[in-house]
Scaffold this motif. Structure first.
Motif, PDB file in Angstrom:
ATOM      1  N   ALA A  44      15.951  -3.282 -21.118  1.00  0.00           N
ATOM      2  CA  ALA A  44      16.250  -3.613 -22.455  1.00  0.00           C
ATOM      3  C   ALA A  44      17.606  -3.486 -22.991  1.00  0.00           C
ATOM      4  CB  ALA A  44      15.304  -3.053 -23.242  1.00  0.00           C
ATOM      5  N   GLY A  45      18.292  -2.602 -22.267  1.00  0.00           N
ATOM      6  CA  GLY A  45      19.727  -2.136 -22.732  1.00  0.00           C
ATOM      7  C   GLY A  45      20.798  -3.183 -22.122  1.00  0.00           C
ATOM      8  N   VAL A  46      20.436  -3.851 -21.271  1.00  0.00           N
ATOM      9  CA  VAL A  46      21.330  -4.816 -20.515  1.00  0.00           C
ATOM     10  C   VAL A  46      21.220  -6.490 -20.897  1.00  0.00           C
ATOM     11  CG1 VAL A  46      22.261  -3.053 -18.932  1.00  0.00           C
ATOM     12  CG2 VAL A  46      20.560  -4.897 -18.091  1.00  0.00           C
ATOM     13  N   ILE A  47      20.185  -6.568 -21.506  1.00  0.00           N
ATOM     14  CA  ILE A  47      19.532  -8.013 -21.612  1.00  0.00           C
ATOM     15  C   ILE A  47      19.630  -8.153 -23.059  1.00  0.00           C
ATOM     16  CG2 ILE A  47      17.948  -8.089 -19.666  1.00  0.00           C
ATOM     17  CD1 ILE A  47      15.538  -7.291 -21.432  1.00  0.00           C
ATOM     18  N   PRO A  48      19.754  -9.560 -23.496  1.00  0.00           N
ATOM     19  CA  PRO A  48      19.660 -10.802 -22.809  1.00  0.00           C
ATOM     20  C   PRO A  48      20.940 -11.028 -21.858  1.00  0.00           C
ATOM     21  CG  PRO A  48      20.009 -11.528 -24.932  1.00  0.00           C
ATOM     22  CD  PRO A  48      20.156  -9.935 -25.098  1.00  0.00           C
ATOM     23  N   ASN A  49      20.471 -11.500 -20.617  1.00  0.00           N
ATOM     24  CA  ASN A  49      21.517 -12.185 -19.710  1.00  0.00           C
ATOM     25  C   ASN A  49      21.957 -13.492 -20.006  1.00  0.00           C
ATOM     26  OD1 ASN A  49      21.431  -9.766 -17.675  1.00  0.00           O
ATOM     27  ND2 ASN A  49      19.366 -10.639 -17.143  1.00  0.00           N
ATOM     28  N   GLU A  50      22.965 -14.058 -19.486  1.00  0.00           N
ATOM     29  CA  GLU A  50      23.649 -15.247 -19.940  1.00  0.00           C
ATOM     30  C   GLU A  50      22.938 -16.310 -19.009  1.00  0.00           C
ATOM     31  OE1 GLU A  50      25.568 -15.996 -22.196  1.00  0.00           O
ATOM     32  OE2 GLU A  50      25.402 -14.143 -22.925  1.00  0.00           O
ATOM     33  N   THR A  51      22.345 -15.987 -17.874  1.00  0.00           N
ATOM     34  CA  THR A  51      21.791 -16.991 -17.079  1.00  0.00           C
ATOM     35  C   THR A  51      20.149 -16.445 -16.790  1.00  0.00           C
ATOM     36  OG1 THR A  51      22.136 -16.046 -15.104  1.00  0.00           O
ATOM     37  CG2 THR A  51      23.825 -17.787 -16.125  1.00  0.00           C
ATOM     38  N   LEU A  52      19.251 -17.361 -16.633  1.00  0.00           N
ATOM     39  CA  LEU A  52      17.996 -16.996 -16.219  1.00  0.00           C
ATOM     40  C   LEU A  52      18.012 -16.439 -14.637  1.00  0.00           C
ATOM     41  CD1 LEU A  52      15.154 -17.242 -17.415  1.00  0.00           C
ATOM     42  CD2 LEU A  52      14.930 -19.484 -16.223  1.00  0.00           C
ATOM     43  N   ALA A  53      18.624 -16.754 -13.905  1.00  0.00           N
ATOM     44  CA  ALA A  53      18.523 -16.485 -12.499  1.00  0.00           C
ATOM     45  C   ALA A  53      19.117 -14.817 -12.598  1.00  0.00           C
ATOM     46  CB  ALA A  53      19.757 -17.168 -11.701  1.00  0.00           C
TER      47      ALA A  53
END
Length: 368
Positions: A44-53
């Motif tokens: 939870a500390g590094v999301i949300p990611n820029e891409t779904l992949a």
């Protein structure tokens, strides 16, 4: 990431879906099995990611939506209408953690849980198992401060989806049920709009991943399984669910009674707002299927506010007379300020409107 048990049922599910069997085909499809583990980014500390992949939810060709181990498919009894879109649903849990079951309403989820819902259109609505176009994937991510919605929009190449916090309005092309080529504007909600439907008592909450939606049978390789028990077998729940107190919804277009189907439809499509603490709670109209007072779910109930939204009618439901009822009038409208639900649908659900009209027409007429 918690690893799914590689049980016979899980392997059967993978094989069934790969061969076009498995979960029932339709707008509530969860069309994936369990693929080889590739690892899932659920910190939870590094999301949300820029891409779904970047999350690693799906193995191989992303457009196939084949989940890695630990990303578990599920389906619901009564699906939310979204302009002809079909959906594929999954849940990913942090390693070693599980969901605490509640038979009535909200589950307790561990921080780091991600609910994954992809919206897609068959190229031809008459062939839902054929070629398809993925439009968007919505993630609901549970962090230390609560749930947040994150929309991702799929590219033309169908090999990636990019985080789109401002939402989008792509044009969708498809062949309709009558064989006619159609194109329509489709709304991808922005991150803030996600909370409009998911907010209750000032807290964002999941909608579909609740007992009354999950308590249904699923078909795996031609054999029927209770979905809640199957999910427990995959380690989703901390203990085997006690389903005795679950008031399950049904398929609104299945073979249950007319009233049960209509109430299930309204619960799934309207009940998240039209309930105590919901965005439309002040209307006094409660559209959860568990509500037992007919006036509270609209029968002979006068609207709280008049104006365009009432259509000049006296009651939300005029028993025996759908033409004089506010509810189907608003469901069939496309006009802002009248149409229901307000977001993000642009196309009325003709089958849903017909269902509610039939239900009202079957009621004994008259209000005191």
């Amino acid at each position: 990431m918690r690893r799914c048990r590689q049980s016979t049922s899980a392997l059967a599910l993978a094989a069934a879906v790969a061969s076009g069997c498995g979960f029932p085909v339709g707008e509530d499809v969860a069309d994936a099995g369990v693929a080889a583990d590739a690892g899932v980014a659920t910190d939870a500390g590094v999301i949300p990611n820029e891409t779904l992949a970047a999350y690693g939810f799906f193995a191989g060709d992303m457009a196939r939506l084949e989940p890695v181990a630990g990303v578990v498919p599920y389906t619901v009894a009564a699906s939310l209408w979204q302009d002809h879109a079909h959906k594929s649903r999954f849940i990913a849990l942090p390693e070693g953690r599980a969901v605490d079951f509640d038979a009535v309403d909200d589950f307790e989820f561990p921080v780091g849980t991600i609910l994954i819902k992809t919206f897609w259109f068959p190229v031809d609505l008459r062939a839902p198992d054929g070629e398809r176009r993925l439009i968007e994937t919505r993630l609901l991510i549970l962090g230390e401060e609560g749930w947040s919605g994150v929309p991702y929009v799929w590219n033309e190449a169908q090999d990636e989806a990019v985080r789109t916090p401002a939402g989008d309005d792509p044009t969708v092309h498809y062949v309709d049920a009558d064989g006619k080529a159609r194109k329509e504007r489709y709304i991808v909600p922005n991150s803030g709009q996600c909370a409009i439907c998911h907010m209750r008592d000032d807290v964002v909450r999941p909608l579909g991943f609740v007992a009354r939606q999950l308590h249904r049978d699923i078909a795996i390789d031609g054999e029927s399984f209770p979905q809640l028990a199957w999910l427990a077998g995959q380690g989703v729940f901390a203990t085997p669910p006690d389903t005795a107190g679950v008031a399950a919804l049904v398929d609104p277009f299945g073979d249950a009674s007319l009233e049960t189907r209509a109430r299930s439809y309204l619960d799934a499509n309207c009940g998240h707002c039209h309930r105590s603490g919901g965005a439309a709670g002040v209307s006094g109209l409660t559209l959860l299927a568990a509500e037992t007072d007919p006036e509270k779910y609209g029968v002979c109930k006068e609207p709280v506010a008049a104006g365009l939204g009432s259509g000049g009618f006296d009651h939300d439901i005029e028993p025996g007379d759908p033409d004089a009822s506010i509810m189907p009038f608003r469901m069939a409208s496309t006009q802002p300020g009248i149409k229901m639900p307000e977001l993000p649908q642009l196309v009325p659900d003709a089958a849903g409107v017909a269902l509610i009209r039939d239900w009202i027409a079957a009621m004994p007429p008259g209000c005191e």
